[in-house]
Scaffold this active site. Sequence first.
Site, PDB file in Angstrom:
ATOM      1  N   TYR A  50      12.063  -1.336  -6.923  1.00  0.00           N
ATOM      2  CA  TYR A  50      12.291  -0.411  -7.656  1.00  0.00           C
ATOM      3  C   TYR A  50      13.520  -0.844  -8.864  1.00  0.00           C
ATOM      4  O   TYR A  50      14.260  -0.120  -9.107  1.00  0.00           O
ATOM      5  CB  TYR A  50      12.766   0.753  -6.753  1.00  0.00           C
ATOM      6  CG  TYR A  50      11.876   1.289  -5.868  1.00  0.00           C
ATOM      7  CD1 TYR A  50      10.558   1.792  -6.123  1.00  0.00           C
ATOM      8  CD2 TYR A  50      12.172   1.168  -4.527  1.00  0.00           C
ATOM      9  CE1 TYR A  50       9.683   2.101  -5.321  1.00  0.00           C
ATOM     10  CE2 TYR A  50      11.266   1.626  -3.614  1.00  0.00           C
ATOM     11  CZ  TYR A  50      10.037   2.060  -3.810  1.00  0.00           C
ATOM     12  OH  TYR A  50       9.063   2.382  -2.921  1.00  0.00           O
ATOM     13  N   GLU A  94       2.885   1.144   5.050  1.00  0.00           N
ATOM     14  CA  GLU A  94       3.015   1.076   3.553  1.00  0.00           C
ATOM     15  C   GLU A  94       4.441   0.640   3.119  1.00  0.00           C
ATOM     16  O   GLU A  94       5.158   1.274   2.258  1.00  0.00           O
ATOM     17  CB  GLU A  94       2.494   2.034   2.826  1.00  0.00           C
ATOM     18  CG  GLU A  94       1.113   2.654   3.226  1.00  0.00           C
ATOM     19  CD  GLU A  94       1.015   3.955   2.446  1.00  0.00           C
ATOM     20  OE1 GLU A  94       1.777   4.762   2.046  1.00  0.00           O
ATOM     21  OE2 GLU A  94      -0.239   4.568   2.399  1.00  0.00           O
ATOM     22  N   PRO A  95       5.214  -0.552   3.786  1.00  0.00           N
ATOM     23  CA  PRO A  95       6.448  -1.059   3.082  1.00  0.00           C
ATOM     24  C   PRO A  95       6.613  -1.387   1.755  1.00  0.00           C
ATOM     25  O   PRO A  95       5.664  -1.870   1.387  1.00  0.00           O
ATOM     26  CB  PRO A  95       6.876  -1.975   4.437  1.00  0.00           C
ATOM     27  CG  PRO A  95       5.742  -2.566   4.608  1.00  0.00           C
ATOM     28  CD  PRO A  95       4.397  -1.369   4.562  1.00  0.00           C
ATOM     29  N   GLY A  96       7.715  -1.077   1.325  1.00  0.00           N
ATOM     30  CA  GLY A  96       7.937  -1.334  -0.169  1.00  0.00           C
ATOM     31  C   GLY A  96       9.216  -1.911  -0.070  1.00  0.00           C
ATOM     32  O   GLY A  96       9.566  -3.305  -0.096  1.00  0.00           O
ATOM     33  N   ARG A  97      10.373  -0.999  -0.037  1.00  0.00           N
ATOM     34  CA  ARG A  97      11.773  -1.558  -0.213  1.00  0.00           C
ATOM     35  C   ARG A  97      11.991  -2.727   0.724  1.00  0.00           C
ATOM     36  O   ARG A  97      12.739  -3.376   0.566  1.00  0.00           O
ATOM     37  CB  ARG A  97      12.617  -0.277  -0.039  1.00  0.00           C
ATOM     38  CG  ARG A  97      13.909  -0.494  -0.392  1.00  0.00           C
ATOM     39  CD  ARG A  97      14.773   0.565   0.119  1.00  0.00           C
ATOM     40  NE  ARG A  97      14.160   2.064  -0.323  1.00  0.00           N
ATOM     41  CZ  ARG A  97      14.539   2.520  -1.553  1.00  0.00           C
ATOM     42  NH1 ARG A  97      15.311   2.047  -2.365  1.00  0.00           N
ATOM     43  NH2 ARG A  97      13.857   3.761  -1.609  1.00  0.00           N
ATOM     44  N   GLY A 133       8.737   3.609   4.042  1.00  0.00           N
ATOM     45  CA  GLY A 133      10.030   4.240   4.032  1.00  0.00           C
ATOM     46  C   GLY A 133      11.393   3.719   4.778  1.00  0.00           C
ATOM     47  O   GLY A 133      12.475   4.360   4.749  1.00  0.00           O
ATOM     48  N   TYR A 151      19.677   7.795  -9.176  1.00  0.00           N
ATOM     49  CA  TYR A 151      20.080   8.231  -7.808  1.00  0.00           C
ATOM     50  C   TYR A 151      21.472   8.123  -7.530  1.00  0.00           C
ATOM     51  O   TYR A 151      21.763   8.387  -6.524  1.00  0.00           O
ATOM     52  CB  TYR A 151      19.150   7.613  -6.884  1.00  0.00           C
ATOM     53  CG  TYR A 151      17.772   7.489  -7.029  1.00  0.00           C
ATOM     54  CD1 TYR A 151      16.982   8.446  -7.390  1.00  0.00           C
ATOM     55  CD2 TYR A 151      17.475   6.146  -7.558  1.00  0.00           C
ATOM     56  CE1 TYR A 151      15.624   8.365  -7.437  1.00  0.00           C
ATOM     57  CE2 TYR A 151      16.068   5.912  -7.642  1.00  0.00           C
ATOM     58  CZ  TYR A 151      15.284   7.021  -7.680  1.00  0.00           C
ATOM     59  OH  TYR A 151      13.677   6.755  -7.929  1.00  0.00           O
ATOM     60  N   CYS A 187      23.168   3.821 -25.113  1.00  0.00           N
ATOM     61  CA  CYS A 187      23.900   4.827 -25.643  1.00  0.00           C
ATOM     62  C   CYS A 187      23.685   5.990 -24.840  1.00  0.00           C
ATOM     63  O   CYS A 187      22.893   7.100 -25.261  1.00  0.00           O
ATOM     64  CB  CYS A 187      23.651   4.989 -26.999  1.00  0.00           C
ATOM     65  SG  CYS A 187      23.972   3.666 -28.279  1.00  0.00           S
TER      66      CYS A 187
HETATM   67  N1  LLP Z   1       3.607   4.939   0.481  1.00  0.00           N
HETATM   68  C1  LLP Z   1       3.978   6.155  -0.116  1.00  0.00           C
HETATM   69  C2  LLP Z   1       2.748   7.024  -0.415  1.00  0.00           C
HETATM   70  C3  LLP Z   1       5.081   6.195  -1.139  1.00  0.00           C
HETATM   71  O1  LLP Z   1       5.183   7.238  -1.846  1.00  0.00           O
HETATM   72  C4  LLP Z   1       6.088   5.169  -1.085  1.00  0.00           C
HETATM   73  C5  LLP Z   1       7.173   5.396  -1.926  1.00  0.00           C
HETATM   74  C6  LLP Z   1       6.090   4.165  -0.325  1.00  0.00           C
HETATM   75  C7  LLP Z   1       4.723   3.904   0.367  1.00  0.00           C
HETATM   76  C8  LLP Z   1       7.056   2.957  -0.263  1.00  0.00           C
HETATM   77  O2  LLP Z   1       8.199   3.551   0.215  1.00  0.00           O
HETATM   78  P1  LLP Z   1       9.383   2.300   0.668  1.00  0.00           P
HETATM   79  O3  LLP Z   1       8.798   1.572   1.949  1.00  0.00           O
HETATM   80  O4  LLP Z   1       9.704   1.577  -0.453  1.00  0.00           O
HETATM   81  O5  LLP Z   1      10.239   3.473   1.167  1.00  0.00           O
HETATM   82  N2  LLP Z   1      12.448   4.893  -6.712  1.00  0.00           N
HETATM   83  C9  LLP Z   1      12.830   5.042  -5.541  1.00  0.00           C
HETATM   84  C10 LLP Z   1      12.122   5.138  -4.485  1.00  0.00           C
HETATM   85  C11 LLP Z   1      10.735   6.285  -4.549  1.00  0.00           C
HETATM   86  C12 LLP Z   1       9.625   5.782  -3.418  1.00  0.00           C
HETATM   87  C13 LLP Z   1       8.402   6.519  -3.718  1.00  0.00           C
HETATM   88  N3  LLP Z   1       7.429   6.243  -2.717  1.00  0.00           N
HETATM   89  C14 LLP Z   1      14.186   4.316  -5.302  1.00  0.00           C
HETATM   90  O6  LLP Z   1      14.450   3.553  -6.116  1.00  0.00           O
HETATM   91  O7  LLP Z   1      14.899   4.489  -4.218  1.00  0.00           O
END
Ligand code: LLP
Length: 419
Positions: A371, A273-276, A239, A316, A342
């Site tokens: 994403y 659980e970092p993603g972004r 997050g 978004y 389109c």
């Molecule tokens: N863990 C869980 C359970 C999650 O649902 C998510 C993201 C993450 C970790 C990773 O979160 P992050 O570190 O990336 O913030 N498509 C959207 C973002 C959706 C995120 C969903 N869950 C966007 O493009 O902004």
Amino acid sequence: MHYFKYHNSELYAEDVPVKKIVEKAGTPVYIYSEKTLLRHLQSYQQAFDGYPSTICFALKANSNLAVLRLLAKNGCGADVVSGGELYLAKKAGMPSNKIVYAGVGKTDEEIAAALKARILMFNVESPDELKAIDRVAGQLKTKAPIALRVNPDIDPKTHPYISTGLKKSKFGIPIEHALEYYRLARRLDNVEVLGIHKHIGSQITAIKPFVDALKRVIELAHNLKEQGIEIRNLDIGGGLGIPYRDEAPPLPEDLSRAVLPLLEEGGFNLILEPGRSIAGNAGIFVTKVLYLKKNTDKEFVIVDGGMNDLLRPSLYDAFHDVKPVKKNSRKKALSDIVGPICESGDFIAKERMINRVHQGDLLALMSAGAYGFTMSSNYNSRPRAAEVLVKGSDFYIVKERETYKDLIRGTSLPKHLKR
Ligand code: LLP
């Protein structure tokens, strides 16, 4: 911090001119920087060094196999939310004991696959799912390691579509029911309670929501202990936000400074659980200008990448900075950068003051490594973009651009429709 910088007016990905990559890979194309990915992973590893912790990259942000392999090789685990992501994590060599599995709709087949892979734990989102996991584990004569995903009802103050920790959200179980469901879990023969999981949302730019949510979760861990339920793994989700524009989100070290003092007594294994925050600024999306068109007072820049390639702006209203791959000193113009799809909602950037562009110019959409490709589709029957990984002065096409043949892969015509 990232490694997409200008040298003599040319945008580079690490030590490679973006133009050179485009000559080989074409457009639209996603370009990722190894050095940036590693820097971000290491900033987590260093921030939490000294406390037992596992970084589980959220594959939903970027599931390119080469990116995953790079992360795996450098000690990273995986947060997966589907059988497909589990498959990719394993293919990339992510060790099973560093894989956690969340998501509200796990099927029996997916549960069985994760059990056979011996993942670290399931992050369970409902009592029905808990029973399903117990049943499938029983059939496979094994015990399923689980955490319950609790919903601490904290407002992360982010976009409503990516906010997940509020009561009204479909994710997790309300924290006030947690004790009851942990007792249920304990009664089940084929599950082993190992942890607590929470994830309150994405693109969070303040530290307070993390702290508030964690305090609630720690209180729950204490209450569980009193009931004889010992929590070993504390999964605090992902997050952390990134700067897309002028945001100044906390860094992993700010997170660790706020979080670790709260965990001193716990003796937990911490999971993140970092993603972004790992992949976002490690990638750009490069697209080519096809046409220019003026309707009333607006300049439309029509590019060859659309909402099927980069959905975030349409979905978004997300902001991605637009940079010219070659800087110029042309006059600025208020422009909408739109794709070829389109749909009126097909835009990549709206009302930006940018230097006038010409046909054939290349534009880079920044912060597109998370994403971006993972949310792309074949809408309007457009083959998906290529993906490139850069390492120093080398670059590799790590996913070929799809071809028209890919659009019909797996389809077949019933006899009465054959030609
Ligand atoms: N863990 C869980 C359970 C999650 O649902 C998510 C993201 C993450 C970790 C990773 O979160 P992050 O570190 O990336 O913030 N498509 C959207 C973002 C959706 C995120 C969903 N869950 C966007 O493009 O902004």
